[in-house]
Scaffold this motif. Structure first.
Motif, mmCIF file in Angstrom:
data_model
loop_
_atom_site.group_PDB
_atom_site.id
_atom_site.type_symbol
_atom_site.label_atom_id
_atom_site.label_comp_id
_atom_site.label_asym_id
_atom_site.label_seq_id
_atom_site.Cartn_x
_atom_site.Cartn_y
_atom_site.Cartn_z
ATOM 1 N N GLY A 375 0.812 -1.215 0.000
ATOM 2 C CA GLY A 375 0.000 0.000 0.000
ATOM 3 C C GLY A 375 0.843 1.262 0.000
ATOM 4 N N VAL A 376 1.944 1.248 0.765
ATOM 5 C CA VAL A 376 2.830 2.427 0.811
ATOM 6 C C VAL A 376 3.488 2.654 -0.542
ATOM 7 N N LEU A 377 3.965 1.587 -1.190
ATOM 8 C CA LEU A 377 4.577 1.735 -2.507
ATOM 9 C C LEU A 377 3.577 2.286 -3.516
ATOM 10 N N TYR A 378 2.356 1.774 -3.464
ATOM 11 C CA TYR A 378 1.319 2.273 -4.377
ATOM 12 C C TYR A 378 0.997 3.737 -4.094
ATOM 13 N N GLN A 379 0.979 4.100 -2.821
ATOM 14 C CA GLN A 379 0.710 5.489 -2.442
ATOM 15 C C GLN A 379 1.799 6.431 -2.949
ATOM 16 N N ASN A 380 3.026 5.932 -3.066
ATOM 17 C CA ASN A 380 4.143 6.764 -3.498
ATOM 18 C C ASN A 380 4.444 6.643 -4.994
ATOM 19 N N GLY A 381 3.459 6.219 -5.752
ATOM 20 C CA GLY A 381 3.574 6.268 -7.206
ATOM 21 C C GLY A 381 4.061 5.010 -7.875
ATOM 22 N N VAL A 382 4.337 3.943 -7.128
ATOM 23 C CA VAL A 382 4.752 2.683 -7.750
ATOM 24 C C VAL A 382 3.497 1.936 -8.186
ATOM 25 N N PRO A 383 3.388 1.565 -9.467
ATOM 26 C CA PRO A 383 2.195 0.832 -9.918
ATOM 27 C C PRO A 383 1.993 -0.447 -9.101
ATOM 28 N N LEU A 384 0.727 -0.809 -8.929
ATOM 29 C CA LEU A 384 0.398 -1.917 -8.029
ATOM 30 C C LEU A 384 1.019 -3.229 -8.486
ATOM 31 N N LEU A 385 0.876 -3.561 -9.775
ATOM 32 C CA LEU A 385 1.394 -4.837 -10.259
ATOM 33 C C LEU A 385 2.919 -4.924 -10.155
ATOM 34 N N PRO A 386 3.679 -3.903 -10.595
ATOM 35 C CA PRO A 386 5.141 -3.975 -10.388
ATOM 36 C C PRO A 386 5.526 -4.022 -8.910
ATOM 37 N N ALA A 387 4.757 -3.351 -8.043
ATOM 38 C CA ALA A 387 5.074 -3.378 -6.620
ATOM 39 C C ALA A 387 4.940 -4.788 -6.055
ATOM 40 N N ILE A 388 3.885 -5.499 -6.477
ATOM 41 C CA ILE A 388 3.676 -6.864 -5.975
ATOM 42 C C ILE A 388 4.658 -7.839 -6.601
ATOM 43 N N VAL A 389 4.781 -7.773 -7.930
ATOM 44 C CA VAL A 389 5.636 -8.732 -8.630
ATOM 45 C C VAL A 389 7.112 -8.465 -8.339
ATOM 46 N N GLY A 390 7.484 -7.184 -8.271
ATOM 47 C CA GLY A 390 8.891 -6.849 -8.138
ATOM 48 C C GLY A 390 9.442 -7.001 -6.733
ATOM 49 N N PHE A 391 8.599 -6.871 -5.717
ATOM 50 C CA PHE A 391 9.095 -6.889 -4.345
ATOM 51 C C PHE A 391 8.680 -8.121 -3.545
ATOM 52 N N PHE A 392 7.589 -8.777 -3.896
ATOM 53 C CA PHE A 392 7.057 -9.818 -3.014
ATOM 54 C C PHE A 392 6.749 -11.143 -3.707
ATOM 55 N N LEU A 393 6.190 -11.111 -4.901
ATOM 56 C CA LEU A 393 5.597 -12.316 -5.478
ATOM 57 C C LEU A 393 6.581 -13.459 -5.704
ATOM 58 N N PRO A 394 7.765 -13.234 -6.284
ATOM 59 C CA PRO A 394 8.615 -14.399 -6.626
ATOM 60 C C PRO A 394 8.917 -15.302 -5.435
ATOM 61 N N HIS A 395 9.438 -14.746 -4.351
ATOM 62 C CA HIS A 395 9.768 -15.608 -3.206
ATOM 63 C C HIS A 395 8.535 -15.979 -2.386
ATOM 64 N N SER A 396 7.456 -15.149 -2.477
ATOM 65 C CA SER A 396 6.241 -15.470 -1.729
ATOM 66 C C SER A 396 5.561 -16.728 -2.240
ATOM 67 N N LEU A 397 5.790 -17.070 -3.511
ATOM 68 C CA LEU A 397 5.207 -18.296 -4.053
ATOM 69 C C LEU A 397 5.682 -19.536 -3.294
ATOM 70 N N PHE A 398 6.838 -19.439 -2.659
ATOM 71 C CA PHE A 398 7.373 -20.560 -1.880
ATOM 72 C C PHE A 398 7.215 -20.324 -0.376
ATOM 73 N N GLU A 399 7.429 -19.084 0.066
ATOM 74 C CA GLU A 399 7.443 -18.815 1.506
ATOM 75 C C GLU A 399 6.047 -18.808 2.107
ATOM 76 N N ILE A 400 5.062 -18.238 1.412
ATOM 77 C CA ILE A 400 3.713 -18.166 1.981
ATOM 78 C C ILE A 400 3.109 -19.561 2.169
ATOM 79 N N PRO A 401 3.172 -20.478 1.174
ATOM 80 C CA PRO A 401 2.688 -21.842 1.455
ATOM 81 C C PRO A 401 3.415 -22.499 2.631
ATOM 82 N N ALA A 402 4.732 -22.229 2.744
ATOM 83 C CA ALA A 402 5.478 -22.806 3.875
ATOM 84 C C ALA A 402 4.978 -22.234 5.193
ATOM 85 N N LEU A 403 4.736 -20.931 5.237
ATOM 86 C CA LEU A 403 4.243 -20.314 6.470
ATOM 87 C C LEU A 403 2.853 -20.821 6.820
ATOM 88 N N ILE A 404 2.016 -21.006 5.821
ATOM 89 C CA ILE A 404 0.661 -21.512 6.072
ATOM 90 C C ILE A 404 0.719 -22.934 6.631
#
Length: 469
Positions: A375-404
């Motif tokens: 939300g902060v990145l989007y508020q500061n002008g970073v498009p939503l999709l690049p913010a998610i894909v560029g900062f979180f999505l790649p490693h989250s595909l493995f880490e979030i299922p592990a955390l769950i």
């Protein structure tokens, strides 16, 4: 059902009547409970006089309800001895056999003794808080607001139920009064730490958070009562004479549950691990729901707590970071991996002491912060999709299922403890549940976290650089 509860009330009335007949019990409860509030009244008056001289009246105002909470807690720690003596004390004195020979069901006997142990704790707590408030009124010290007074009374009452419920569980499983008194530290110390956290919230004036604490303690008290009912059996109470710390037996139970009868690693992965995941299917669904809610709540907080990053060139910063990082640095991978594993062990410790409830804290906090950062990145002008894909999505595909999976395994640990299993003791259930958690951690969570750490260290920064350059 009301007719089935009649024996519960009869046992509770009998126990309470016997307790209040004994002057050795009444004198400490009444004497110390009445004396301690006068000491707190004197302390409150001295603090108010001191802080007024420096213009810090708000400190004194917040101190008055804090001391009321301490006054309410003080009788609980003393009256806890009554709850610890409920079963094992009567067993040592030889006075419980006639009660166990009655045609009462186990749950009726347990609830009756539990209610009888709660009454003196609450009576001493209410008496102390009443004397404290009366002393404040006589000394013309401003009383806390009515809403805050009600909150402290409710909070103290729920804490009393939690402490007594835990103490009765200890008393029903211990083999001697000495052992139950030593085990009481696992009740008093967590509650004392909780009171420290509550005092911080009280000084900050965030009273709404304290109502959430009331709700959490209420859930914990229900679980403690459920655990006591699930594992209380009068035959075992009479049959146990001494507990022996048998590491060999514990290791055999753990190894048998962990291996699941598999003779090799491929068979373990193909049969045992999938069966363990299916076993906690409902826990996985519940954890996934909480994870989605935490992301949504975190993402909604960027408007409440805005963070100005408009002066930062994300592309230039990422370029600097990626040039400083070696192409494939093992140090960064291991640091991320070790941190994620450490968080899961912290979640296990929290879950063990709360029957799986506090085991949700790591995943809720981590995903909530991630949602807030998006939300902060989007508020500061970073498009939503690049913010998610560029900062979180790649490693989250493995880490979030592990955390769950890890969080669901911790929650399943609490569920198994609160489930009636007449074929196993509470110790055997605990070891088996721990083996199930270890099975998920070793088989799935740790490998997924390793892959996620590699992606987070080596891939995610470069994807972010490509998208935001």
């Amino acid at each position: 059902m009301p007719e089935a509860l009649r024996p519960v009330w009869i046992i509770a009335k009998r126990e309470v009547r016997d307790l209040f007949r004994d002057w050795r019990i009444i004198f400490p409860i009444v004497g110390l409970t009445v004396l301690f509030p006068f000491l707190m009244n004197f302390t409150a008056q001295q603090i108010l006089d001191f802080v007024r001289g420096y213009g810090a009246n708000i400190v004194g105002e917040r101190m008055v309800p804090f001391l009321m909470m301490i006054v309410g807690f003080f009788p609980l720690s003393g009256s806890l001895v009554i709850a610890l003596d409920t079963f094992v004390g009567e067993k040592e004195r030889g006075s419980i056999e006639p009660l166990l020979n009655t045609p009462l069901q186990d749950w009726q006997l347990y609830l009756g003794k539990l209610l009888a142990a709660i009454v003196p704790c609450l009576a001493g707590s209410y008496l102390g808080m009443g004397v404290y408030l009366s002393g404040l009124a006589l000394q013309s010290v401003p009383l806390p607001e009515i809403q805050l007074t009600v909150l402290i009374i409710v909070l103290t009452s729920v804490q009393a139920v939690v402490m007594v419920s835990g103490a009765v569980v200890v008393s029903s499983q211990a083999t001697s009064v000495r052992a139950s008194n030593l085990l009481s530290s696992f009740i008093i110390i967590p509650i004392a730490l909780l009171i420290q956290g509550e005092s911080i919230m009280m000084f900050w004036g965030t009273y709404a958070t304290l109502w959430w604490a009331v709700f959490g303690l209420l859930v914990l008290s229900v679980l403690l009562v459920r655990v006591g009912l699930a594992h209380f059996r009068r035959e075992e109470l009479l049959g146990r004479e001494i507990d022996v710390l048998n590491f060999c037996w514990g290791w055999r139970v753990f190894r048998s549950q962990f291996s699941g009868g598999a003779s090799n690693v491929p068979a373990w992965y193909l049969k045992v691990v999938p069966a363990a995941v299916r076993k906690m299917g409902k826990a996985v669904l519940l954890t996934t729901g909480f994870a989605l809610i935490s992301v949504w709540i975190g993402a909604a907080q960027f408007q409440r707590f805005p963070l100005d990053l408009s002066g930062i060139d994300f592309g230039a910063r990422l370029d600097q970071i990626t040039t400083l990082l070696p192409a494939f640095s093992a140090n960064s991978l291991l640091a991320i991996w070790a941190q994620n594993i450490r968080v899961q062990f912290i979640g296990l410790v929290l879950g063990v002491f709360s029957f799986g409830i506090l085991g949700f804290m790591p995943i809720l906090a981590g995903l909530g912060i991630s949602g807030y950062l998006v939300g902060v990145l989007y508020q500061n002008g970073v498009p939503l999709l690049p913010a998610i894909v560029g900062f979180f999505l790649p490693h989250s595909l493995f880490e979030i299922p592990a955390l769950i999976l890890a969080t669901a395994a911790i929650f399943q640990f609490g569920v198994l403890l609160a489930t009636n299993n007449p074929e196993k003791t509470i110790g055997e259930v605990s070891i088996s549940a721990l083996a199930d958690w270890a099975k998920i951690m070793v088989g799935l969570v740790i490998p997924l976290l390793l892959v996620g750490a590699a992606v987070e260290a080596w891939v995610t920064p470069r994807i972010a650089l490509l998208l935001l350059h």
